[in-house]
Design an enzyme around this catalytic site. Structure first.
Site, PDB file in Angstrom:
ATOM      1  N   ASP A 181     -15.612  -3.078  -1.715  1.00 50.62           N
ATOM      2  CA  ASP A 181     -14.934  -3.142  -0.068  1.00 50.62           C
ATOM      3  C   ASP A 181     -16.144  -2.665   0.462  1.00 50.62           C
ATOM      4  O   ASP A 181     -16.837  -2.269   0.219  1.00 50.62           O
ATOM      5  CB  ASP A 181     -14.265  -1.596  -0.304  1.00 50.62           C
ATOM      6  CG  ASP A 181     -12.877  -2.256  -0.843  1.00 50.62           C
ATOM      7  OD1 ASP A 181     -12.058  -2.743  -1.488  1.00 50.62           O
ATOM      8  OD2 ASP A 181     -12.161  -0.609  -2.047  1.00 50.62           O
ATOM      9  N   ASP A 220       1.359  -1.313  -0.047  1.00 54.18           N
ATOM     10  CA  ASP A 220      -0.459   0.113  -0.006  1.00 54.18           C
ATOM     11  C   ASP A 220       0.657   1.400   0.170  1.00 54.18           C
ATOM     12  O   ASP A 220       1.776   1.444   0.963  1.00 54.18           O
ATOM     13  CB  ASP A 220      -1.280  -0.084   1.408  1.00 54.18           C
ATOM     14  CG  ASP A 220      -1.589  -1.071   1.283  1.00 54.18           C
ATOM     15  OD1 ASP A 220      -1.544  -1.565  -0.120  1.00 54.18           O
ATOM     16  OD2 ASP A 220      -3.122  -0.683   1.824  1.00 54.18           O
TER      17      ASP A 220
END
EC number: 5.3.1.16
Length: 242
Positions: free
Chosen positions: A129, A8
């Site tokens: 998500d 990330d």
């Protein structure tokens, strides 16, 4: 089942967040390309990249870091975060990404997902998500009333390569994945499903592998950085089927 190590990216660094909150950040490596090489040397077959700044900005922000990772490694990589138009999709795929992940636009511009999947077969994934089953967009900052399973089913005939399903409340929390919700989603569609959020031990990976429905893979981040999950051992377990 493929194990996807996660990198990330925030402000050019490899980081991990807790439940997607940008202020709850831990920096694990100032050199994302070096981190990627470490994962590849341990034997990973894929890399999962996320442009966290881009997810909020709606356009690529950590492009230099992504390009450095692509230059430093020889395994396929997928990227999500800030990819919201065809030009950006085309640009990233031309730079060498194996797959791009479309999240926010899957809710806001589903026709773009379909167009991209037709134009680039096998190279478009949908990122779903969710908090408590409902989809969140724009870097997980905006809640919707869309159910994760309904969104997944809406792309059943679109030709997308995979669905990356993240349980936001589990992400970065080291509390294990939501195996039941992931299995439920995988049963609802024929599209390959990749589990994400909370994968923090070898037992978690085995639970996902043995959940009763075949998953394409699982993504893990913080556990690999913290040492709670040994990448080489995890890969050996998944390959050996034990």
């Amino acid at each position: 089942m493929i194990l996807y190590p996660a990198i990330d990216l925030k402000d050019g660094q490899a980081v991990r967040l807790v439940q997607g909150e940008m202020e709850r950040v831990t920096v694990f490596n100032d050199d994302p390309a070096a981190q990627a090489r470490n994962f590849v040397e341990a034997g990973c077959e894929w890399l999962h990249l996320v442009d966290l700044n881009g997810a909020f900005a709606g356009e690529p922000v950590n492009a230099a870091s992504v390009e450095a990772i692509l230059a430093a490694t020889d395994v396929p990589a997928q990227l999500g975060g800030g990819i919201r138009d065809m030009k950006t999709i085309e640009t990233w795929l031309a730079k060498g990404l194996a797959r791009v992940i479309l999240g926010t636009v899957a809710v806001e511009k589903p026709d773009l997902v379909r167009e991209a999947a037709r134009a680039f077969p096998g190279r478009i994934a949908v990122g779903i998500d969710a908090r408590e089953g409902r989809v969140a967009t724009r870097g997980w900052a905006e809640e919707t009333d869309v159910l994760a399973t309904d969104l997944a089913r809406s792309f059943e005939d679109a030709g997308v390569a995979a669905i990356i399903y993240t349980d936001i409340l589990r992400d970065g929390a080291m509390k294990g994945p939501n195996v039941d919700a992931t299995a439920h989603l995988a049963r609802a569609v024929s599209i390959p499903v990749i589990a994400s959020g909370g994968v923090s031990s070898l037992d978690d990976l085995v639970a996902l592998r043995d959940c009763g429905v075949a998953l394409d893979g699982a993504i893990s981040g913080r556990a690999l950085y913290d040492g709670a999950l040994d990448l080489a051992a995890a890969l050996a377990t998944l390959r050996g089927g034990t």
